[in-house]
Design a protein around this motif. Structure first.
Motif, PDB file in Angstrom:
ATOM      1  N   PHE A  17      -1.938 -16.135   8.580  1.00  0.00           N
ATOM      2  CA  PHE A  17      -1.508 -16.560   9.918  1.00  0.00           C
ATOM      3  C   PHE A  17      -2.198 -15.792  11.042  1.00  0.00           C
ATOM      4  O   PHE A  17      -2.145 -16.208  12.188  1.00  0.00           O
ATOM      5  CB  PHE A  17       0.015 -16.447  10.055  1.00  0.00           C
ATOM      6  N   ARG A  18      -2.829 -14.692  10.676  1.00  0.00           N
ATOM      7  CA  ARG A  18      -3.502 -13.914  11.720  1.00  0.00           C
ATOM      8  C   ARG A  18      -4.561 -14.740  12.446  1.00  0.00           C
ATOM      9  O   ARG A  18      -4.733 -14.634  13.665  1.00  0.00           O
ATOM     10  CB  ARG A  18      -4.144 -12.664  11.124  1.00  0.00           C
ATOM     11  N   GLU A  19      -5.241 -15.602  11.728  1.00  0.00           N
ATOM     12  CA  GLU A  19      -6.304 -16.399  12.359  1.00  0.00           C
ATOM     13  C   GLU A  19      -5.744 -17.519  13.247  1.00  0.00           C
ATOM     14  O   GLU A  19      -6.491 -18.198  13.937  1.00  0.00           O
ATOM     15  CB  GLU A  19      -7.250 -16.969  11.310  1.00  0.00           C
ATOM     16  N   LEU A  81      15.762 -19.461  14.094  1.00  0.00           N
ATOM     17  CA  LEU A  81      15.288 -18.070  14.013  1.00  0.00           C
ATOM     18  C   LEU A  81      16.415 -17.070  14.267  1.00  0.00           C
ATOM     19  O   LEU A  81      16.269 -15.880  13.968  1.00  0.00           O
ATOM     20  CB  LEU A  81      14.163 -17.832  15.041  1.00  0.00           C
ATOM     21  N   ILE A  82      17.521 -17.539  14.832  1.00  0.00           N
ATOM     22  CA  ILE A  82      18.612 -16.627  15.205  1.00  0.00           C
ATOM     23  C   ILE A  82      19.954 -17.068  14.628  1.00  0.00           C
ATOM     24  O   ILE A  82      21.007 -16.630  15.079  1.00  0.00           O
ATOM     25  CB  ILE A  82      18.709 -16.479  16.752  1.00  0.00           C
ATOM     26  N   GLY A  83      19.923 -17.935  13.638  1.00  0.00           N
ATOM     27  CA  GLY A  83      21.161 -18.344  12.981  1.00  0.00           C
ATOM     28  C   GLY A  83      22.085 -19.164  13.855  1.00  0.00           C
ATOM     29  O   GLY A  83      23.315 -19.050  13.767  1.00  0.00           O
ATOM     30  N   ALA A  84      21.507 -19.988  14.707  1.00  0.00           N
ATOM     31  CA  ALA A  84      22.295 -20.823  15.609  1.00  0.00           C
ATOM     32  C   ALA A  84      22.038 -22.292  15.300  1.00  0.00           C
ATOM     33  O   ALA A  84      21.063 -22.639  14.617  1.00  0.00           O
ATOM     34  CB  ALA A  84      21.924 -20.529  17.061  1.00  0.00           C
ATOM     35  N   LEU A 284       5.018 -21.840  15.995  1.00  0.00           N
ATOM     36  CA  LEU A 284       4.275 -21.051  15.015  1.00  0.00           C
ATOM     37  C   LEU A 284       5.216 -20.126  14.249  1.00  0.00           C
ATOM     38  O   LEU A 284       5.121 -19.994  13.019  1.00  0.00           O
ATOM     39  CB  LEU A 284       3.165 -20.279  15.745  1.00  0.00           C
ATOM     40  N   MET A 285       6.147 -19.506  14.963  1.00  0.00           N
ATOM     41  CA  MET A 285       7.122 -18.650  14.275  1.00  0.00           C
ATOM     42  C   MET A 285       7.976 -19.478  13.307  1.00  0.00           C
ATOM     43  O   MET A 285       8.274 -19.062  12.191  1.00  0.00           O
ATOM     44  CB  MET A 285       8.044 -17.939  15.274  1.00  0.00           C
ATOM     45  N   ALA A 286       8.348 -20.671  13.745  1.00  0.00           N
ATOM     46  CA  ALA A 286       9.173 -21.530  12.887  1.00  0.00           C
ATOM     47  C   ALA A 286       8.385 -21.962  11.655  1.00  0.00           C
ATOM     48  O   ALA A 286       8.936 -22.071  10.556  1.00  0.00           O
ATOM     49  CB  ALA A 286       9.658 -22.738  13.684  1.00  0.00           C
ATOM     50  N   GLU A 287       7.090 -22.195  11.833  1.00  0.00           N
ATOM     51  CA  GLU A 287       6.254 -22.596  10.690  1.00  0.00           C
ATOM     52  C   GLU A 287       6.170 -21.465   9.654  1.00  0.00           C
ATOM     53  O   GLU A 287       6.260 -21.715   8.452  1.00  0.00           O
ATOM     54  CB  GLU A 287       4.843 -22.955  11.195  1.00  0.00           C
ATOM     55  N   ILE A 288       6.025 -20.246  10.121  1.00  0.00           N
ATOM     56  CA  ILE A 288       5.981 -19.111   9.185  1.00  0.00           C
ATOM     57  C   ILE A 288       7.342 -18.933   8.525  1.00  0.00           C
ATOM     58  O   ILE A 288       7.428 -18.719   7.318  1.00  0.00           O
ATOM     59  CB  ILE A 288       5.564 -17.813   9.920  1.00  0.00           C
ATOM     60  N   ILE A 290      11.560 -17.436   9.301  1.00  0.00           N
ATOM     61  CA  ILE A 290      12.131 -16.142   9.668  1.00  0.00           C
ATOM     62  C   ILE A 290      12.216 -15.196   8.467  1.00  0.00           C
ATOM     63  O   ILE A 290      12.016 -13.981   8.613  1.00  0.00           O
ATOM     64  CB  ILE A 290      13.493 -16.316  10.391  1.00  0.00           C
ATOM     65  N   GLU A 291      12.475 -15.710   7.268  1.00  0.00           N
ATOM     66  CA  GLU A 291      12.602 -14.784   6.131  1.00  0.00           C
ATOM     67  C   GLU A 291      11.287 -14.072   5.804  1.00  0.00           C
ATOM     68  O   GLU A 291      11.266 -12.844   5.669  1.00  0.00           O
ATOM     69  CB  GLU A 291      13.188 -15.499   4.918  1.00  0.00           C
ATOM     70  N   PRO A 292      10.167 -14.784   5.696  1.00  0.00           N
ATOM     71  CA  PRO A 292       8.891 -14.070   5.496  1.00  0.00           C
ATOM     72  C   PRO A 292       8.562 -13.121   6.646  1.00  0.00           C
ATOM     73  O   PRO A 292       8.015 -12.033   6.416  1.00  0.00           O
ATOM     74  CB  PRO A 292       7.865 -15.205   5.397  1.00  0.00           C
ATOM     75  N   LEU A 293       8.908 -13.494   7.883  1.00  0.00           N
ATOM     76  CA  LEU A 293       8.642 -12.615   9.025  1.00  0.00           C
ATOM     77  C   LEU A 293       9.417 -11.314   8.892  1.00  0.00           C
ATOM     78  O   LEU A 293       8.875 -10.220   9.095  1.00  0.00           O
ATOM     79  CB  LEU A 293       9.002 -13.322  10.345  1.00  0.00           C
TER      80      LEU A 293
END
Lengths: 401, 401
Positions: A17-19, A81-84, A284-288, A290-293
């Motif tokens: 994901f860095r790229e 991402l925040i359990g909502a 992008l955050m949702a694609e990755i 939250i658990e892997p993040l």
């Protein structure tokens, strides 16, 4: 240290994901907790919004590009991402302005109670918003907060992950304690959302706010977000009652009537350009996911903490040693932390300083690698050993520190 | 009509500025009073902010690109358009949020007085902000406002140019009347700034707010601005007291201490992308200059009004006939104004509808020409004569009307 780090990067499922981010060559960026990096998709999306939606379609884009639905749509994408639930989150205004709305709302929901309880040293804007509000401020040290809850407290307002130390509150336990005292809870997730586990639903949290420009990578000064649990929607009163929070804004009535749910937290016209950038970061955050993040965040900061203890043993770590008790950052105390941060920047390692004596290094899990951490520690060890930070040029304070 | 218009365009000193905007082919845009057009410079500037300032320089740009100074800098560039001094204007938040701040500030400055006086039918967000505030709302028809000023009125809050009819208040006379009654005055310049003469200083106005996305061409949902006369700076209290309005935001103190002057009106972190776009629009208006803009605005709307009387005599004009008494728009009443506006859009003429029965046509002087006006009237005459507006497709209301 570096070889181990390179091995860890090779095995990192998030390395690819860095790229997806535009990061400058020669820079190790450990300040994503202050300003997230630029997702490559943001550039394209902004060009589309500017050229096609604004330039070509003009006013029609409120409908054809659904500009009008952006606050709810982006809020809905932040929610997982925040359990909502998606309908409990809305993207709008700044953290500060959203705090003002929710402090006002909490006072309405707890008539007869006048106190907002927080901790000294909370992020300043949170405390300042209470000072500007009709509420009475009460501050209690973090280990005395439960004792300070009484029948006068309308709202317990805390920042989940402390901006300076990275220390993380036990959201479930404090929410339960506040409810036992009849108070509501408002969590500031600015240093949490997108980096640490947050489950507002499971914790039974009442309200939350969070920042769009840190781990969500929404761009400098990105819109913020606000959460209100569904059970409070009927009683939710927004003191900043603007037309976009009206049930029928285009009826142009003289009488305010709130829109359903969190939509009534809107005030003015949505900032479309900024919202579009925020949406790219959030997607992008949702694609990755939250658990892997969260897993990567912990692995990075644990690697960093252990390597620092070995290579820079003289620097006191003021963040909790247990990764389950801290956010995605590590903070080190040094009397000349500002000069130290500047000397690091001169070597291409960007962290930041928080007054009076904290060097803060953040690990944005979506684009920071283990080798970045190893190289940052090498640079820090060299700066400390050489005394390079003592040079006068590194002590000149800039406007923004 | 068209030949005359083409002659007028040929003699128009502002005609050359049209190419500074990106306007789509085949569109006559008479809705710059709702969303201003895209300045070509904005595209380049945004690319620079995204690629170089955010993407490459990252967090350092708060200092190196002076992101931190944007609210004051952009405010200072708006000032000459509204007869203010640069240090009296700041760009931030939305009109709605700025109204909330200044209503709160006015109540602090007039202790013992609880009323905010406005007119029924004022732009909704202005009135809704009073309804959400601790103030008591009083509404008086525009010819009864002076009579409604008494010792309970803390603030007279009016929109200088009415969003629906374009009728313009006498700022100097009403400000004087309010002062005679001991009240402060807050002018909403959303439909004024950049299009009609405004001299806040000469009128002795106390406070003002205005919109960045109409005649200032700052982009959809652009940041707004707020004005407070220098004589009130010492007593100015912002109830939305965020960290960016603190005298030393990076000292991270627990005690709020306001920054000097209008800087204390800041709350959260400045929205950099949106601010950069706003700055481009403002700079272009400043380059053209307010006097030529005002002169062109009047010439356009006078041409339009006269030609409409000749070519569409059946449509009642609800805007004042005297151009000195109206803003840069003309509004026409029609029972099916919404369908009429949609039928015009289908012919490439973009104006808008304001409930329940107003067709609103705006003349942004920086990029609208006389031939645009003539062609719009031809289209309108054709739509009316053919009854094309009666088609069902033009009656389907979109979310944003």
């Amino acid at each position: 240290m570096l070889n181990k780090a390179i091995e860890l990067d090779a095995a990192d499922p998030l390395a690819r994901f860095r790229e997806r981010f535009d990061l400058p060559d020669g820079v190790i960026y450990l300040d994503g907790n202050s300003l997230g990096a630029l997702p490559k998709s943001t550039r394209e999306r902004l060009a589309q919004v500017v050229d096609a939606e604004w330039g070509r379609d003009l006013i029609r884009s409120w409908n054809t590009a659904d500009w009008i639905g952006m606050p709810q749509r982006v809020g809905g994408k932040i929610a997982p991402l925040i359990g909502a639930c998606p309908h409990e989150v809305i993207a709008c205004d700044s953290v500060s302005v959203n705090l003002a709305k929710l402090i006002g709302a909490a006072l309405h929901m707890r008539p007869g109670r006048t106190v907002v309880l927080s901790e000294p040293g909370n992020f300043p804007t949170d405390i300042y918003m209470v000072q500007g509000s009709p509420a009475e401020q009460r501050l209690a040290a973090r280990d005395r907060i439960v004792d300070a809850l009484d029948e006068n407290v309308a709202l317990l307002m805390l920042t989940h992950v402390h901006y300076k130390t990275g220390a993380m509150f036990d959201m479930a336990a404090l929410t339960e304690a506040a409810h036992a005292a009849g108070a509501l809870v408002l969590w500031d997730l600015s240093h949490s959302g997108g980096a640490v586990p947050v489950d507002l639903g499971a914790c039974n949290a009442d309200m939350a706010v969070g920042c769009g420009y840190k781990y969500l990578n929404g761009g400098p000064g990105a819109p913020a977000y606000a959460f209100v649990a569904e059970r409070h929607h009927a009683a939710l009163v927004n003191p900043i009652s603007g037309w976009m929070g009206h049930a029928a804004p285009f009826a142009f009535s003289d009488e305010y009537a709130p829109a359903p749910g969190v939509s009534r937290l809107l005030a003015g016209t949505p900032p479309v350009l900024a919202m579009a950038a925020l949406e790219c970061g959030v997607e992008l955050m949702a694609e990755i996911g939250i658990e892997p993040l969260v897993a990567k965040s912990r692995a990075l900061s644990e690697f960093f903490r252990a390597a620092m203890a070995e290579h820079c043993p003289g620097l006191e770590c003021v963040s909790p040693a247990d990764p389950a008790l801290r956010g995605s950052q590590l903070s080190y105390r040094h009397l000349e932390a500002y000069a130290l941060s500047q000397a690091l920047i001169a070597r291409g390692v960007i962290g930041d300083f928080r007054a009076p004596d904290v060097l803060r290094l953040g690990f944005a899990p979506a684009y920071v690698g283990f080798a970045d951490c190893a190289r940052a520690i090498e640079a820090l060890a060299e700066v400390l050993a050489s005394g390079a930070w003592q040079r006068e040029e590194f002590r000149q304070r800039a406007a923004v520190t």
